[in-house]
Design a protein around this motif. Sequence first.
Motif, mmCIF file in Angstrom:
data_model
loop_
_atom_site.group_PDB
_atom_site.id
_atom_site.type_symbol
_atom_site.label_atom_id
_atom_site.label_comp_id
_atom_site.label_asym_id
_atom_site.label_seq_id
_atom_site.Cartn_x
_atom_site.Cartn_y
_atom_site.Cartn_z
ATOM 1 N N VAL A 17 0.839 -1.203 0.000
ATOM 2 C CA VAL A 17 0.000 0.000 0.000
ATOM 3 C C VAL A 17 0.871 1.249 0.000
ATOM 4 C CG1 VAL A 17 -1.701 1.321 1.306
ATOM 5 C CG2 VAL A 17 -1.928 -1.173 1.132
ATOM 6 N N THR A 18 1.934 1.229 0.801
ATOM 7 C CA THR A 18 2.824 2.386 0.864
ATOM 8 C C THR A 18 3.493 2.638 -0.481
ATOM 9 O OG1 THR A 18 3.254 2.012 3.216
ATOM 10 C CG2 THR A 18 4.830 3.359 2.017
ATOM 11 N N LYS A 19 3.915 1.584 -1.154
ATOM 12 C CA LYS A 19 4.560 1.740 -2.462
ATOM 13 C C LYS A 19 3.611 2.399 -3.462
ATOM 14 C CE LYS A 19 7.700 -2.215 -1.954
ATOM 15 N NZ LYS A 19 8.049 -3.559 -2.459
ATOM 16 N N VAL A 20 2.336 1.990 -3.430
ATOM 17 C CA VAL A 20 1.348 2.558 -4.357
ATOM 18 C C VAL A 20 1.097 4.026 -4.033
ATOM 19 C CG1 VAL A 20 -1.055 2.463 -5.105
ATOM 20 C CG2 VAL A 20 0.250 0.343 -4.818
ATOM 21 N N VAL A 21 0.952 4.335 -2.739
ATOM 22 C CA VAL A 21 0.648 5.712 -2.341
ATOM 23 C C VAL A 21 1.815 6.643 -2.640
ATOM 24 C CG1 VAL A 21 0.023 7.201 -0.398
ATOM 25 C CG2 VAL A 21 -0.982 4.927 -0.583
ATOM 26 N N ARG A 22 3.030 6.138 -2.595
ATOM 27 C CA ARG A 22 4.185 6.986 -2.921
ATOM 28 C C ARG A 22 4.125 7.494 -4.364
ATOM 29 N NH1 ARG A 22 9.211 3.572 -0.278
ATOM 30 N NH2 ARG A 22 8.765 4.039 1.911
ATOM 31 N N VAL A 23 3.638 6.667 -5.253
ATOM 32 C CA VAL A 23 3.568 7.045 -6.664
ATOM 33 C C VAL A 23 2.325 7.889 -6.955
ATOM 34 C CG1 VAL A 23 3.518 6.137 -9.032
ATOM 35 C CG2 VAL A 23 4.794 4.929 -7.259
ATOM 36 N N ALA A 24 1.309 7.756 -6.093
ATOM 37 C CA ALA A 24 0.009 8.372 -6.359
ATOM 38 C C ALA A 24 0.065 9.882 -6.592
ATOM 39 C CB ALA A 24 -0.959 8.040 -5.218
ATOM 40 N N PRO A 25 0.827 10.704 -5.822
ATOM 41 C CA PRO A 25 0.825 12.157 -6.082
ATOM 42 C C PRO A 25 1.299 12.514 -7.486
ATOM 43 C CG PRO A 25 1.786 11.673 -3.940
ATOM 44 C CD PRO A 25 1.624 10.366 -4.630
ATOM 45 N N PHE A 26 2.352 11.831 -7.942
ATOM 46 C CA PHE A 26 2.876 12.109 -9.284
ATOM 47 C C PHE A 26 1.893 11.627 -10.348
ATOM 48 C CE2 PHE A 26 6.365 11.334 -6.322
ATOM 49 C CZ PHE A 26 7.075 12.518 -6.423
ATOM 50 N N LEU A 27 1.280 10.480 -10.092
ATOM 51 C CA LEU A 27 0.298 9.958 -11.031
ATOM 52 C C LEU A 27 -0.919 10.868 -11.117
ATOM 53 C CD1 LEU A 27 -0.247 7.544 -12.890
ATOM 54 C CD2 LEU A 27 -1.363 6.402 -10.957
ATOM 55 N N LEU A 28 -1.324 11.426 -9.981
ATOM 56 C CA LEU A 28 -2.479 12.325 -9.950
ATOM 57 C C LEU A 28 -2.210 13.579 -10.787
ATOM 58 C CD1 LEU A 28 -5.265 13.071 -8.818
ATOM 59 C CD2 LEU A 28 -4.104 14.026 -6.807
ATOM 60 N N ILE A 29 -1.005 14.130 -10.676
ATOM 61 C CA ILE A 29 -0.659 15.317 -11.469
ATOM 62 C C ILE A 29 -0.681 14.995 -12.962
ATOM 63 C CG2 ILE A 29 1.202 16.951 -12.000
ATOM 64 C CD1 ILE A 29 2.039 16.770 -9.052
ATOM 65 N N ALA A 30 -0.089 13.865 -13.322
ATOM 66 C CA ALA A 30 -0.035 13.479 -14.736
ATOM 67 C C ALA A 30 -1.430 13.226 -15.293
ATOM 68 C CB ALA A 30 0.837 12.235 -14.893
ATOM 69 N N LEU A 31 -2.267 12.497 -14.545
ATOM 70 C CA LEU A 31 -3.617 12.195 -15.022
ATOM 71 C C LEU A 31 -4.471 13.445 -15.107
ATOM 72 C CD1 LEU A 31 -4.381 8.852 -13.139
ATOM 73 C CD2 LEU A 31 -3.796 9.172 -15.544
ATOM 74 N N SER A 32 -4.305 14.376 -14.146
ATOM 75 C CA SER A 32 -5.075 15.623 -14.186
ATOM 76 C C SER A 32 -4.713 16.443 -15.420
ATOM 77 C CB SER A 32 -4.810 16.450 -12.920
ATOM 78 O OG SER A 32 -5.246 15.760 -11.769
ATOM 79 N N ALA A 33 -3.407 16.522 -15.706
ATOM 80 C CA ALA A 33 -2.965 17.272 -16.895
ATOM 81 C C ALA A 33 -3.458 16.607 -18.172
ATOM 82 C CB ALA A 33 -1.443 17.370 -16.896
ATOM 83 N N LEU A 34 -3.395 15.279 -18.223
ATOM 84 C CA LEU A 34 -3.833 14.560 -19.411
ATOM 85 C C LEU A 34 -5.339 14.700 -19.622
ATOM 86 C CD1 LEU A 34 -3.157 12.628 -21.723
ATOM 87 C CD2 LEU A 34 -3.509 10.718 -20.135
ATOM 88 N N ALA A 52 -2.634 16.647 -4.603
ATOM 89 C CA ALA A 52 -1.341 15.980 -4.775
ATOM 90 C C ALA A 52 -0.408 16.182 -3.571
ATOM 91 C CB ALA A 52 -0.686 16.421 -6.068
ATOM 92 N N PRO A 53 -0.137 17.441 -3.137
ATOM 93 C CA PRO A 53 0.765 17.596 -1.982
ATOM 94 C C PRO A 53 0.180 17.023 -0.694
ATOM 95 C CG PRO A 53 -0.210 19.704 -2.615
ATOM 96 C CD PRO A 53 -0.526 18.745 -3.704
ATOM 97 N N ALA A 54 -1.129 17.087 -0.535
ATOM 98 C CA ALA A 54 -1.743 16.498 0.658
ATOM 99 C C ALA A 54 -1.546 14.995 0.690
ATOM 100 C CB ALA A 54 -3.231 16.843 0.694
ATOM 101 N N LEU A 55 -1.649 14.361 -0.488
ATOM 102 C CA LEU A 55 -1.436 12.921 -0.580
ATOM 103 C C LEU A 55 0.034 12.579 -0.349
ATOM 104 C CD1 LEU A 55 -2.818 10.228 -1.201
ATOM 105 C CD2 LEU A 55 -2.373 10.633 -3.622
ATOM 106 N N ALA A 56 0.913 13.414 -0.856
ATOM 107 C CA ALA A 56 2.350 13.167 -0.676
ATOM 108 C C ALA A 56 2.747 13.216 0.784
ATOM 109 C CB ALA A 56 3.147 14.201 -1.483
ATOM 110 N N ALA A 57 2.092 14.066 1.568
ATOM 111 C CA ALA A 57 2.447 14.224 2.976
ATOM 112 C C ALA A 57 2.211 12.961 3.788
ATOM 113 C CB ALA A 57 1.657 15.385 3.588
ATOM 114 N N SER A 58 1.396 12.029 3.278
ATOM 115 C CA SER A 58 1.095 10.821 4.042
ATOM 116 C C SER A 58 2.213 9.793 3.993
ATOM 117 C CB SER A 58 -0.211 10.189 3.531
ATOM 118 O OG SER A 58 -0.068 9.747 2.191
ATOM 119 N N VAL A 59 3.115 9.890 2.978
ATOM 120 C CA VAL A 59 4.172 8.884 2.851
ATOM 121 C C VAL A 59 5.548 9.474 2.559
ATOM 122 C CG1 VAL A 59 2.715 6.943 2.172
ATOM 123 C CG2 VAL A 59 3.481 8.558 0.448
#
Length: 371
Positions: A17-34, A52-59
């Motif tokens: 779960v931690t590995k997935v959440v670590r990637v999630a902020p960057f993925l969220l930015i990319a998907l939002s732009a796309l 994105a930054p709020a999600l990044a703060a969790s991990v």
Amino acid sequence: MTEPTGALDPDGRPSRVTKVVRVAPFLLIALSALADAESTSGQQYDRYLVAAPALAASVWGAGTTLFVGLLAMVAEAARGLIHDGRVGRPAVSVMAVIFTVSLAAAYAARVRVRRERDLAEVRSVARTAQQVVLRPLPDRLGSVELALYYKAAAAQSQIGGDLYEAVRTPHGVRLILGDVQGKGLPAVETAAALLGSFREAAYDAETLAELAARLETSLQRYAERASTRDSAERFATAILMEIPEDRPEAFLLNCGHPPPLMLNPDGVRAVHPDVPLPPLNLSSLVASEYRTETVPFGPGDRVLLYTDGVSEARDQNGEFYPLAERLAGWTGESSAGLLDDLRNDLTKYSGGAAADDVAVLIAARHVPEGP
């Protein structure tokens, strides 16, 4: 980037779960732009960049959280330039919100990382304390094979009020398994005092009765100098066992503890003392004379010592765990396999919630290999 943190598996590696959440902020930015670039209905997806930054703060740490916030602001500025040819007021407003959220998220990440480090230090101290107070048992002492299952009730604790030890002495292998009344640090302190006394006296005491008397004296002296009255009034139930090297028998002395269970292919038998004895540190209140039970203990025989965290575990209906009944179906298993079955069955029976510390020790007489 800041060293990532977050939930770890028992082996110290990041959880899935931690590995997935670590990637999630960057993925969220990319998907939002796309999504914003592909939108044909005028729907704007830049509002998701704020998360994105709020999600990044969790991990992640504070530095990476700020970096994620900066990426989100750059993505918003790029969106404005692509759609409007300039960074207009709407884009500036969103960037201001992202900046504010990033600062707050970075502060939260810093606090979280500090607390995780403090918790890691506490766990490290707990592991060290366990190794000092409750040392790992060898798989074999002389002709006696040992297997142990120990679990503290507190979720973040490595040690509790249950105690165990096994030493090889001139009299044979001597074991203790006990349970200090109460929980928390005072119980651990009492357990440490009792184990220290056992490790010293087990080599010199001629009999288990003498050993029990010395443990009683040690706890009484500990009570006299205990830091708190609560510590001074604590008592401990215990089983003492001696397994001589040169004859197929064993000696048991029970100080107010649940009866040990003898295991052999014929079934399971509880060894109840002829005369019940009080727990250690209570003998001064109850007149008693230490008595030792002698039981057959030849090659292939096993004895299971346990604390009331096992026998008094309850199911959702309040029924006690039927230990002897369960063990009767596992007598053909190895000691390690039997403990695995017991651990899994006990967890399932109690719904996974441990209300008390659990300690189970199996001692088996080694079976010599054939010619």
